[in-house]
Write a protein that holds these residues in place. Structure first.
Motif, PDB file in Angstrom:
ATOM      1  N   GLU A 250      70.622 -69.644  80.079  1.00 42.50           N
ATOM      2  CA  GLU A 250      70.886 -68.165  79.505  1.00 42.50           C
ATOM      3  C   GLU A 250      71.147 -67.878  78.274  1.00 42.50           C
ATOM      4  O   GLU A 250      70.724 -67.307  77.563  1.00 42.50           O
ATOM      5  CB  GLU A 250      71.996 -67.432  80.408  1.00 42.50           C
ATOM      6  N   TYR A 252      70.694 -70.336  75.671  1.00 45.76           N
ATOM      7  CA  TYR A 252      69.943 -71.021  74.785  1.00 45.76           C
ATOM      8  C   TYR A 252      68.388 -70.551  74.908  1.00 45.76           C
ATOM      9  O   TYR A 252      67.707 -70.505  73.968  1.00 45.76           O
ATOM     10  CB  TYR A 252      69.831 -72.544  75.275  1.00 45.76           C
ATOM     11  N   GLY A 253      68.098 -69.875  76.050  1.00 45.07           N
ATOM     12  CA  GLY A 253      66.879 -69.323  76.278  1.00 45.07           C
ATOM     13  C   GLY A 253      65.895 -70.151  77.238  1.00 45.07           C
ATOM     14  O   GLY A 253      66.058 -71.380  77.094  1.00 45.07           O
ATOM     15  N   LYS A 254      65.123 -69.663  78.029  1.00 45.61           N
ATOM     16  CA  LYS A 254      64.416 -70.251  78.893  1.00 45.61           C
ATOM     17  C   LYS A 254      63.064 -70.835  78.635  1.00 45.61           C
ATOM     18  O   LYS A 254      62.237 -71.494  79.356  1.00 45.61           O
ATOM     19  CB  LYS A 254      64.197 -69.509  80.198  1.00 45.61           C
ATOM     20  N   HIS A 255      62.654 -70.517  76.918  1.00 43.35           N
ATOM     21  CA  HIS A 255      61.667 -71.021  76.642  1.00 43.35           C
ATOM     22  C   HIS A 255      61.885 -72.579  76.105  1.00 43.35           C
ATOM     23  O   HIS A 255      62.831 -73.040  76.308  1.00 43.35           O
ATOM     24  CB  HIS A 255      61.262 -70.055  75.291  1.00 43.35           C
ATOM     25  N   GLY A 258      64.336 -73.452  73.767  1.00 46.08           N
ATOM     26  CA  GLY A 258      65.651 -73.588  74.331  1.00 46.08           C
ATOM     27  C   GLY A 258      65.915 -74.834  75.100  1.00 46.08           C
ATOM     28  O   GLY A 258      67.001 -75.472  74.949  1.00 46.08           O
ATOM     29  N   GLU A 298      63.034 -66.315  68.388  1.00 49.28           N
ATOM     30  CA  GLU A 298      63.401 -67.472  69.345  1.00 49.28           C
ATOM     31  C   GLU A 298      64.345 -68.576  68.762  1.00 49.28           C
ATOM     32  O   GLU A 298      65.260 -69.081  69.369  1.00 49.28           O
ATOM     33  CB  GLU A 298      62.022 -68.017  69.606  1.00 49.28           C
ATOM     34  N   LYS A 301      68.948 -67.435  67.923  1.00 47.71           N
ATOM     35  CA  LYS A 301      70.011 -67.673  69.033  1.00 47.71           C
ATOM     36  C   LYS A 301      70.033 -68.803  69.472  1.00 47.71           C
ATOM     37  O   LYS A 301      71.112 -69.539  69.593  1.00 47.71           O
ATOM     38  CB  LYS A 301      69.855 -66.505  70.116  1.00 47.71           C
ATOM     39  N   THR A 302      69.104 -69.660  69.871  1.00 47.76           N
ATOM     40  CA  THR A 302      68.942 -71.041  70.461  1.00 47.76           C
ATOM     41  C   THR A 302      69.591 -71.985  69.456  1.00 47.76           C
ATOM     42  O   THR A 302      70.443 -72.682  69.727  1.00 47.76           O
ATOM     43  CB  THR A 302      67.579 -71.493  70.662  1.00 47.76           C
TER      44      THR A 302
END
Length: 419
Positions: A250, A252-255, A258, A298, A301-302
């Motif tokens: 959440e 890092y990102g689910k992409h 991340g 993208e 934040k990651t």
């Protein structure tokens, strides 16, 4: 919006190879006793590198060197950072609050607009010739002899497989992971028990001894390197079997980026020496502003979460962090609302081990069309990276009676960046 696929040159073609890519070349033997002692001291400290490669050429005007309100500035604002007087693009709000951990070099001129030449120069610190990448040098001089992981790991979903080790030998070549997908065949065959496997390894060692007779040591090590890398990964199979923590995903990102950065953190936490993560899609010849809005949204934040984790775990002081591309983007906006290749006046960010934080090195002119102060190139950066890690880049590799300078003798480190 569909991700930018770049300008469709050979640099942008997807290359999916076997995960064990051997690199040709001989092994290095450092003959000078003082340099050997120096290398052992560096290894005992186990310094590391995190490379975040923004492939295709991130725009300096949309990242580290914004020029709002000028002819070529574009639509985005410059925002204040955690360093008084330092401003970066509003596309990087999370990174802006962590710039006290990083520094910016705004005066890079590599004098090429070619993807391949720019990438090789930024990795090798040389304009031409067969020289090792910074990651391979880190593997040679920083990785502990008993390391349970390969010395140079690259996490990428696509891109070129370069011969990164040159004369340092295949054991220091880049080992590429296709994202977080585990390499194939990490386990033993089902019909092979531990006893049979031990006998198989003993037979292999016997064949190695026979192979060495009448051949150069370097040849044997080159043939053996891929097997050794595979063995290390088989021993750390659990790296790929455990599902990432939901809270981390959440954050890092689910992409892909991340997940790749989470894997990079895990590798660094487990004493990997150089980990490179590539974030693709910055070759914005058309719709530059929309693509940077997406790409840096993208990245921002990651990367900030990864930087926070390294800092909070006490790892940042021993980990050199590099955020770089092969070049920047043109100040002039083309007819497709894009920015083209630009190696003349652009920027990178770096921090962590051996780097003075919160600094700004050099500047460009008002429109961003030329370097106005403290011009540097990839040779200067190369020296700076190595010296920040405690490696004397002015010394020589001793190879078969020949001395090969570690860094380009015509350039020097950016001394005001070194802590």
């Amino acid at each position: 919006m569909k991700r930018n696929q770049g300008c469709h040159s050979l640099d942008h073609q997807i290359a999916r190879r076997q995960f064990l890519a051997g690199a040709a070349g001989g092994a290095v033997c450092l003959g000078l006793s003082d340099l050997s002692a120096h290398a052992e001291t560096v290894k005992s400290q186990h310094k590391r590198i995190l490379q975040v490669y923004l492939q295709g050429g991130v725009s300096q005007l949309e990242s580290w060197d914004p020029k709002p309100g000028t002819e070529f500035g574009g639509p985005f604002r410059a925002i204040p950072t955690s360093v008084p007087g330092m401003h970066i693009s509003e596309l990087l709000p999370h990174t802006a609050q962590r710039m006290h951990l990083l520094s910016i070099v705004r005066s890079i001129n590599i004098k090429t607009n070619d993807h391949s030449q720019g990438r090789l120069f930024m990795e090798k610190g040389r304009r031409a010739g067969e020289y090792p990448y910074i990651g391979s040098i880190a593997s040679k001089y920083l990785a502990p002899a008993n390391s349970e992981l390969p010395g140079y790991i690259h996490i990428s979903t696509r891109g070129l497989n370069d011969a990164t080790a040159a004369f340092l030998g295949a054991q220091h070549a880049q080992l590429k992971f296709e994202g977080v997908k585990p390499p194939q065949n990490l386990g033993l065959p089902k019909n092979l028990n531990a006893t049979a496997n031990t006998r198989r390894l003993q037979l292999r060692q016997q064949f190695n001894q026979q192979f060495r007779q009448g051949r150069r040591k370097a040849q044997t090590e080159t043939f053996d390197a891929s097997f050794q890398q595979a063995s290390k990964l088989m021993a750390r199979k659990s790296f790929f079997e455990k599902t990432p923590d939901a809270k981390d995903l959440e954050r890092y990102g689910k992409h892909d980026f991340g997940r790749n950065c989470l894997l990079a953190r895990k590798l660094l936490e487990n004493n990997a020496t150089c980990v490179k993560v590539t974030h693709h899609g910055y070759d914005s010849h058309a719709e530059n502003f929309n693509f940077h809005l997406e790409q840096l949204g993208e990245f921002d934040k990651t990367f900030s979460m990864l930087l926070d984790d390294l800092h909070e775990r006490g790892m940042l002081e021993s980990t050199l962090v590099m955020v770089y591309s092969e070049f920047g983007r043109t100040p002039k906006i083309n007819v497709r609302y894009g920015r083209d290749h630009w190696g003349t006046a652009w920027s990178i960010a770096l921090g962590g081990c051996g780097v003075q934080p919160g600094a700004i090195i050099g500047k460009t002119n008002e429109k961003g069309t030329a370097v106005a102060d403290r011009e540097v190139d990839a040779g200067h950066l190369f020296h700076t990276y190595l010296q920040a890690l405690g490696i004397d880049s002015t010394r020589d590799h001793e190879i078969g009676g020949r001395s090969i300078p570690i860094g380009d003798p015509t350039t020097q480190p950016i001394k005001e960046l070194l802590a």
